[in-house]
Design a protein around this motif. Sequence first.
Motif, mmCIF file in Angstrom:
data_model
loop_
_atom_site.group_PDB
_atom_site.id
_atom_site.type_symbol
_atom_site.label_atom_id
_atom_site.label_comp_id
_atom_site.label_asym_id
_atom_site.label_seq_id
_atom_site.Cartn_x
_atom_site.Cartn_y
_atom_site.Cartn_z
ATOM 1 N N ARG A 369 -34.505 -61.708 15.003
ATOM 2 C CA ARG A 369 -34.474 -62.945 15.795
ATOM 3 C C ARG A 369 -33.073 -63.317 16.270
ATOM 4 N NH1 ARG A 369 -38.008 -64.724 11.696
ATOM 5 N NH2 ARG A 369 -36.431 -66.123 10.824
ATOM 6 N N THR A 370 -32.065 -62.598 15.830
ATOM 7 C CA THR A 370 -30.692 -62.912 16.251
ATOM 8 C C THR A 370 -30.334 -62.270 17.582
ATOM 9 O OG1 THR A 370 -29.661 -60.992 15.154
ATOM 10 C CG2 THR A 370 -30.034 -62.964 13.810
ATOM 11 N N GLN A 371 -31.240 -61.510 18.172
ATOM 12 C CA GLN A 371 -30.912 -60.677 19.328
ATOM 13 C C GLN A 371 -30.188 -61.433 20.432
ATOM 14 O OE1 GLN A 371 -33.911 -57.869 20.464
ATOM 15 N NE2 GLN A 371 -33.433 -58.008 22.629
ATOM 16 N N ASN A 372 -30.673 -62.615 20.766
ATOM 17 C CA ASN A 372 -30.042 -63.373 21.861
ATOM 18 C C ASN A 372 -29.268 -64.587 21.355
ATOM 19 O OD1 ASN A 372 -30.951 -61.788 24.138
ATOM 20 N ND2 ASN A 372 -33.000 -62.507 23.637
ATOM 21 N N LYS A 373 -28.813 -64.490 20.111
ATOM 22 C CA LYS A 373 -28.054 -65.587 19.522
ATOM 23 C C LYS A 373 -26.635 -65.143 19.194
ATOM 24 C CE LYS A 373 -32.184 -67.557 17.308
ATOM 25 N NZ LYS A 373 -32.806 -67.958 16.025
ATOM 26 N N VAL A 374 -25.725 -66.107 19.168
ATOM 27 C CA VAL A 374 -24.367 -65.887 18.693
ATOM 28 C C VAL A 374 -23.971 -67.079 17.827
ATOM 29 C CG1 VAL A 374 -23.571 -64.434 20.598
ATOM 30 C CG2 VAL A 374 -23.393 -66.912 20.800
ATOM 31 N N ARG A 375 -22.974 -66.855 16.991
ATOM 32 C CA ARG A 375 -22.475 -67.939 16.157
ATOM 33 C C ARG A 375 -21.778 -68.972 17.025
ATOM 34 N NH1 ARG A 375 -17.368 -67.483 11.998
ATOM 35 N NH2 ARG A 375 -16.310 -67.511 14.012
ATOM 36 N N THR A 376 -21.998 -70.245 16.719
ATOM 37 C CA THR A 376 -21.244 -71.295 17.398
ATOM 38 C C THR A 376 -19.759 -71.011 17.249
ATOM 39 O OG1 THR A 376 -22.940 -72.960 16.916
ATOM 40 C CG2 THR A 376 -20.739 -73.766 17.451
ATOM 41 N N ALA A 377 -19.046 -70.994 18.356
ATOM 42 C CA ALA A 377 -17.610 -70.758 18.288
ATOM 43 C C ALA A 377 -16.918 -71.992 17.712
ATOM 44 C CB ALA A 377 -17.065 -70.466 19.681
ATOM 45 N N PRO A 378 -16.291 -71.898 16.529
ATOM 46 C CA PRO A 378 -15.529 -73.046 16.025
ATOM 47 C C PRO A 378 -14.411 -73.380 17.009
ATOM 48 C CG PRO A 378 -15.818 -71.368 14.324
ATOM 49 C CD PRO A 378 -16.226 -70.739 15.623
ATOM 50 N N LEU A 379 -14.225 -74.655 17.278
ATOM 51 C CA LEU A 379 -13.268 -75.053 18.312
ATOM 52 C C LEU A 379 -11.874 -75.328 17.781
ATOM 53 C CD1 LEU A 379 -15.544 -77.355 20.517
ATOM 54 C CD2 LEU A 379 -14.961 -74.944 20.854
#
Length: 433
Positions: A369-379
């Motif tokens: 299920r991670t295929q089209n996901k990325v980790r939120t970029a910490p700002l």
Amino acid sequence: MKLLVAAAGLSLAVASAIPLRSDAPTGFDNRSNGVVDDATHQADQAKFDEVEAIADGLGPLYNAQSCRECHQNPTSGGPSQITELRVGHRGPDGRFRNADIPIARGKVVIAGRTLVNDRAICPNAAFPDSEIQERVPETETIRTTRASLNLLGDGLVEAIADETLLDLARQQRRTTDGQIHGQALRVPIVEAPGSTGVGRFGWKDQHATLLSFSGDAYLNEMGITNRLFPDEVTTLCNTVAEPNDKPDSTGLADIDRFARFMRATKAPARDTLLARTAKVRTGSALFDKIGCAVCHVRTLSTAVAGTTINGGTFKIPPALGEQTFHPFGDFLLHNVGTGDGIVMAMPEHYGRDVYQIVWKAFSLDSLARTQNKVRTAPLWGVRLRPRLMHDQASLTLRDAIVRHGGEASGVTQRFRKLSRRQQEAIIEFLKSL
């Protein structure tokens, strides 16, 4: 309106759950945050900065000769403009498949990875006729680049309790009626076979610990085998005994020093001069109001000092325990419309024996299920990045904001409806982080 209230409610809920504590130290001064003394930290940094040679085990396939080469802005451990190349393809059933990369004029195929290394140690004097350079075959139609990540402050990230991240994911679903729903992915802890933790390191949250992350990068980015990843990607052109990474006189190998270095780094510091301006204060309030803080969570805290984590292999030291810090990220996976279509390759990130181990609470379906996901970029530290998003394809903060879709589409629409002056205030706020 309902989502606006929910977004604000999420921020308040997260804030109310965090005890009033002093903030973790920040800065770019190359000094320790207290995990070790400064002399030890600087010695660990020297290992992090050290340039590897073929005699050290570099390659045969690799991307860089030192950790610092990809993590250096504005100091060792920071991000950089360096990217890595990842590819794959869909099988007949439509599911993602790892890449098959032929080398040695097609005689050998590199499998079980999505990473395509940019560099190789031969042809050279010892192997003048060897050809092992990886190239992307036409069959690998899913292709992306990924930016090198910031590592500063990652000791704090490692010390976040798994339950904190799981609770955050649940709060997002509840307060946004499921529109925003970060995925907390349980991943193998390589140094504790059979144990898993909530992933938080890497664009796909592929690792839960800094030691796993270090072992993975040492092999896959530099070609240095180590006790966690003892198998070369290819044996062609290889002349150095395995594993390449051996303990020193203190009993620590390089991967141990890399992990300790990251644990002792200070979190990225804000631009305090800009942060005090009225425009930034206005932008900060608007950032919360339109819902950015639902995923770019301002404040998190670490578990209590003395807590044993990482499958029983690490105890949180006093310098990292019960610390409040401000990453402006949730360390969860989201579909914001920019996903690269790639699922992490398990043999690459967890070793060739990964399928022979039963991993607690680990699901291959959750991985898919991670295929089209990325980790939120910490700002934190985003003001120091001229190229943005996971693929560095966005060159301005405005470009990055309006590029958000998927789960973030409602937030992006609210940003577009703001006046130009209000939008500029949010951008100015981001420039202070």
